[in-house]
Design a protein around this motif. Structure first.
Motif, mmCIF file in Angstrom:
data_model
loop_
_atom_site.group_PDB
_atom_site.id
_atom_site.type_symbol
_atom_site.label_atom_id
_atom_site.label_comp_id
_atom_site.label_asym_id
_atom_site.label_seq_id
_atom_site.Cartn_x
_atom_site.Cartn_y
_atom_site.Cartn_z
ATOM 1 N N GLU A 185 40.865 31.822 45.204
ATOM 2 C CA GLU A 185 41.965 32.661 45.680
ATOM 3 C C GLU A 185 41.508 34.054 46.108
ATOM 4 O OE1 GLU A 185 44.842 32.786 42.585
ATOM 5 O OE2 GLU A 185 45.330 30.638 42.700
ATOM 6 N N ASN A 186 40.324 34.480 45.639
ATOM 7 C CA ASN A 186 39.886 35.857 45.877
ATOM 8 C C ASN A 186 38.449 35.944 46.374
ATOM 9 O OD1 ASN A 186 42.229 37.556 44.426
ATOM 10 N ND2 ASN A 186 41.734 35.820 43.096
ATOM 11 N N PHE A 219 36.920 39.036 48.083
ATOM 12 C CA PHE A 219 36.519 40.197 47.278
ATOM 13 C C PHE A 219 35.006 40.262 47.164
ATOM 14 C CE2 PHE A 219 35.223 42.124 43.302
ATOM 15 C CZ PHE A 219 35.941 43.306 43.282
ATOM 16 N N PHE A 222 41.274 40.069 38.744
ATOM 17 C CA PHE A 222 41.901 40.453 40.013
ATOM 18 C C PHE A 222 43.324 40.959 39.822
ATOM 19 C CE2 PHE A 222 38.778 37.116 41.126
ATOM 20 C CZ PHE A 222 37.920 37.905 41.882
#
Length: 286
Positions: free
Chosen positions: A93-94, A97, A63
């Motif tokens: 955290e992502n 996505f 990322f």
């Protein structure tokens, strides 16, 4: 180029000597060094219209690669499945996505290595995002923990792989290395036996690219070349003519004296690390 079936790309980070796992299986690098987007463009162009079926994408943190979406779009044209390897913490955290980029060609892989407790925190969301759970285990205790987690959270898409960490020799000798009965219970077709005699079925058709542009067929063997100077076709030719990976079979001792020589799987990364080319317990090869 049509020889290539799988391509592993480490888009950022560097490999350190202490990282034994990455010489056996896909893992994470360390650091910030990123692969230039020009290199990605070159790969996409040279691999066009080939039979590539799978692209593994990993690094220190995918990322943090600023051109990640451009990279994925470039490889969409190859009609290959793209597996993106992330740590559980990176997924937390992502997660948006993967939630926003669902595609038949895109597969997120959650790689757990001794951080199995995070399964509980993310299992429901990750399964909704169709993530695969990949567990690296180092001991019998690890296997038991992972087995319980798979059952407790009803994980459907998962894989479990043993990894050698430099000190768990007894785990491999007692529970991973096959004995004679294990090997003779393997049922291979004539085509598979023939393949074992001439190809390394673990490595053949696979290449690994580092952020520096260096390309390997197997990280335990010397670099084949750099994409900044050579084309992929040139690198493939070098591996076939001079390399030590794609055509590495069990034609040397002690396997050459074993009755089960061509029944065993081809040499793997663990054997290269151990410097022992018969990780089995066959009396016919001792």
């Amino acid at each position: 180029v049509n020889y290539i079936s799988e391509f592993t790309i480490y888009i950022n980070g560097e490999i350190i000597p202490e990282n034994l796992i990455i010489n056996q299986n896909i893992y994470f690098t360390q650091g910030k060094k990123a692969i230039p987007i020009e290199t990605i463009r070159t790969i996409a162009q040279q691999l066009a219209f080939n039979r590539l079926s799978l692209i593994h994408i990993s690094g220190s943190n995918i990322f943090e690669y600023t051109d990640l979406l451009w990279l994925l779009n470039a490889f969409d044209k190859l009609n290959a499945v793209k597996k993106l390897y992330v740590r559980p913490e990176q997924y937390i955290e992502n997660s948006d996505f993967f939630h926003n980029n669902k595609s038949e060609q895109l597969k997120g892989v959650l790689l757990f290595n001794k951080n199995y407790s995070l399964v509980q925190a993310i299992s429901e969301k990750a399964q909704n995002d169709q993530m695969q759970f990949l567990f690296y285990v180092h001991s019998v205790e690890d296997c038991e923990i992972v087995e319980n987690l798979i059952r407790k959270f009803n994980l459907a898409d998962y894989d479990v792989k043993p990894v050698y960490n430099g000190v768990n020799d007894s785990f491999f000798h007692n529970f991973i290395f096959p004995d004679e009965d294990d090997i003779r219970s393997i049922h291979l077709s004539k085509r598979e036996v023939f393949a074992n005699q001439f190809l390394n079925t673990n490595d053949f058709g696979k290449l690994i690219l580092l952020p520096t542009g260096d390309v390997y067929a197997n990280l335990n063997h010397p670099v084949l070349g750099n994409l900044n100077q050579l084309k992929i076709a040139d690198i493939i030719s070098k591996e076939i003519l001079e390399g030590k990976s794609w055509l590495q079979t069990r034609d040397g001792e002690p396997c050459a004296s074993c009755l089960n020589q061509w029944l065993c799987p081809s040499p793997s990364g663990i054997e290269y690390i151990l410097g022992k080319m018969n990780v089995c317990k066959c009396s016919t090869s001792l």
